[in-house]
Design an enzyme around this catalytic site. Structure first.
Site, mmCIF file in Angstrom:
data_model
loop_
_atom_site.group_PDB
_atom_site.id
_atom_site.type_symbol
_atom_site.label_atom_id
_atom_site.label_comp_id
_atom_site.label_asym_id
_atom_site.label_seq_id
_atom_site.Cartn_x
_atom_site.Cartn_y
_atom_site.Cartn_z
ATOM 1 N N CYS A 6 0.831 -1.205 0.000
ATOM 2 C CA CYS A 6 0.000 0.000 0.000
ATOM 3 C C CYS A 6 0.866 1.256 0.000
ATOM 4 O O CYS A 6 0.470 2.287 -0.553
ATOM 5 C CB CYS A 6 -0.945 -0.002 1.197
ATOM 6 N N HIS A 10 -1.706 1.468 7.395
ATOM 7 C CA HIS A 10 -2.143 1.372 6.002
ATOM 8 C C HIS A 10 -1.993 2.730 5.333
ATOM 9 O O HIS A 10 -2.262 3.771 5.944
ATOM 10 C CB HIS A 10 -3.600 0.908 5.942
#
EC number: 3.4.19.12
Length: 605
Positions: free
Chosen positions: A276, A557
């Protein structure tokens, strides 16, 4: 997101990535920093690491000479200035304020875990069919056989394995490996195009010894049998869950009425396993107007070096990825696996599926792109000359000219600025100045006891005067002794694209923590003229992208908020998911990297 091991030891061995072309110091004196300093040496100290044996089979089958040395002691004459660690002297702190950050630490984890290969490491290595207890011929008979295999594993397309149980049950861990293998076989049997593409890349049927498995993800993907459509060397995965294979595309609610022009650049990026951080940066760069046009119009081709020793794979794969994103429909998900292969060859620390820091990835990527399209093919010999007799403005121009004699690329035209650092002796009043190029600015987050600060507060803290006293006293060349001095930063030359790194990562002897302070930053008309070293009217910026980090230092994230250069509309890029958003939602406490573009004069009226 699961915590994975650090970069494989074999890819950090300096001998495998050493190139004599990169081992020569050129432009000025170079003080190593955490971004460009002795990367492999710090990783390979035995007292710091506990590496376990690495499999003999490797994705890189032989030593490569691609890219710079992984030691990165020299960057073809240009210092890789990492703003989180100061150099050997006090003058080397040209782009940062704050404590040092150890290599490998980042907002995406890594600081709280030892380097090395864990027992359940998901490496970027081919999976042997025999080791997995299955063979290619056994599993390609029919889809019914595959269904029975999945049933015997007590799993389904949506089955999830709790990673907390992997360490307690070796059989469950083995089942997870078999599941990854069967997943690749299932895709092969259900999608003929996948098999054709696999055989073209890894050998004809009957000679392949490896199972056509995907690169192991950090979790079982939601889509076991997605619609597959190859475009060039990239793969587009339709986002419909449980779709039958075929050329049809799933429609996204609310987007049927969008024309192709407004929908361009809205393809998602598939998460290959803890990637990510990479997807977030790639989407920010994809929405950088001039860099996008540089790739779409294939202008980079005229800057490529075509000699026998030229390295061009990274910029070519990056350009192809940008082209694929901008020629895909909003329903498509692009797999950046080919690009990842090239960036990990250039920067071996990104081999595997570890959690990484987005700012470090951006630095390595921009540096690699710059090196491959550098217009300077033959660098002049370094001839140090004394410029102290010149006025500061003229000295800055001369230093910039000398820099461009060695480092001149379209990437640098967009992202590189010039920082002025001055030291003033409090005894004699003598002021010495140093001018350094920078790719981004790392801003400390001002702490005023309030939950909110402004971006201008951070800029003022970055450029404020600091008193160097005690052990920090520098040597005054006029007094010929260590004297108390005042240090100050200012911006000599503003880049077209200004990347501001908010230092949310705080180091201490006890633990590493993340600052969640809300930084209020403007979306338009960021006026930085008060931080200029000389009078200028061209220092107003508009925001166009933000890389966000949610979570803690132990795991988190990355996402991206980007404003389309075509429509001016904001969208959230969360790996494969792309959704519209309001400009009022852009400011959050998760903002980590801010991308600003220099405003044109008419927009400031």
């Amino acid at each position: 997101m699961s915590q994975l091991s650090s970069t494989l030891k074999r890819y950090t061995e300096s001998a495998r990535y050493t190139d004599a072309h990169y081992a020569k110091s050129g432009y000025g004196a170079y003080t190593p920093s955490s971004y460009g300093a002795n990367l492999a040496a710090s990783l390979l100290e035995k007292e710091k690491l506990g590496f376990k044996p690495v499999p003999t089979s490797s994705f890189l089958t032989r030593p490569r000479t691609y890219g710079p040395s992984s030691l990165l002691d020299y960057d073809r004459g240009r210092p890789l200035l990492r703003p989180d660690i100061t150099g050997g002297g006090k003058r080397a702190e040209s782009q940062t304020r704050g404590t040092e950050r150890p290599l490998g630490s980042g907002l995406s984890g890594g600081s709280g875990f030892p380097y090395g290969v864990t027992n359940n490491c998901l490496s970027y290595l081919p999976i042997n069919a025999y080791d997995q207890g299955v063979t290619l011929t056994q599993k390609l008979d029919s889809q019914s056989d595959l269904a029975r295999d999945f049933s015997s594993l007590r799993t389904s397309d949506s089955y999830r394995i709790d990673p907390r149980n992997l360490g307690r049950s070796p059989m469950l861990a083995r089942t997870r490996k078999e599941l990854c293998t069967l997943q690749g076989l299932y895709q092969t049997a259900s999608c003929p195009e996948y098999l054709v593409d696999y055989l073209e890349n890894y050998g004809r049927k009957g000679s392949a010894s490896q199972v056509p498995s995907q690169a192991p993800p950090s979790r079982v993907p939601e889509i076991i049998s997605p619609t597959y459509r190859p475009i060039g060397r990239y793969t587009l995965w339709e986002t419909g869950k449980g779709q039958a294979p075929g050329p049809s595309r799933s429609s996204s609610p609310g987007r049927d009425g969008m024309n192709s022009k407004s929908a361009q650049g809205l393809a998602g990026l598939r998460n290959l396993g803890n990637t990510c951080f990479m997807n977030s940066i790639l989407q920010c760069l994809s929405n950088t107007r001039e860099l996008r046009d540089y790739c779409l119009q294939r202008l980079y081709m005229r800057d490529l070096h075509h000699g026998s020793n030229a390295h061009t794979a990274l910029v070519e794969e990056f350009a192809k990825l940008i082209q694929t994103i901008w020629t895909s429909s909003p329903n498509d998900v692009v797999s950046p696996s080919e690009f990842k292969t090239q960036i990990q060859r250039y920067a071996p620390r990104f081999v595997g599926y570890n959690q990484q820091d987005a700012q470090e990835f951006l630095r390595f990527l921009l540096d690699g792109l710059h090196n491959e399209v550098n217009r300077v093919t033959l660098r002049p010999k370094s001839n140090p000359e004394n410029l102290d007799h010149l006025p500061d403005d003229e000295k800055g121009r001369q230093m910039w000219r000398k820099y461009l004699e060695r480092e001149d690329s379209r990437i640098g035209d967009l992202f590189v600025g010039q920082l002025k650092s001055s030291l003033t002796c409090t005894d004699c009043g003598y002021c010495s100045t140093v001018f350094d190029p920078f790719w981004d600015l790392s801003l400390p987050i001002a702490k005023r006891g309030y939950p909110e600060v402004t971006l201008m507060d951070c800029m003022r803290l970055f450029t404020k005067e600091d008193v160097l006293d005690g052990d920090e006293k520098p040597t005054c060349c006029r007094c010929r002794g260590r004297k108390r001095c005042i240090k100050k930063f200012s911006i000599q030359r503003f880049p077209k694209i200004l990347v501001l790194h908010l230092k949310r990562f705080s180091e201490s002897r006890i633990r590493t923590s993340k600052l969640t302070t809300f930084v209020n930053f403007p979306l338009r008309d960021l006026d930085l003229r008060e931080f200029a070293s000389e009078n200028t009217n061209h220092a107003v910026y508009n925001l166009y992208a933000v890389s966000n980090h949610s979570g803690t230092t132990m795991g988190g994230h990355y996402t991206a908020y980007c404003r389309s250069p075509g429509t001016g509309e904001w969208h959230t890029f969360n790996d494969s998911s792309v959704t519209p958003m309001s400009s009022s939602q852009v400011r959050t406490s998760d903002a980590y990297l801010l991308f600003y573009e220099l405003a044109s004069p008419p927009s400031r009226m």
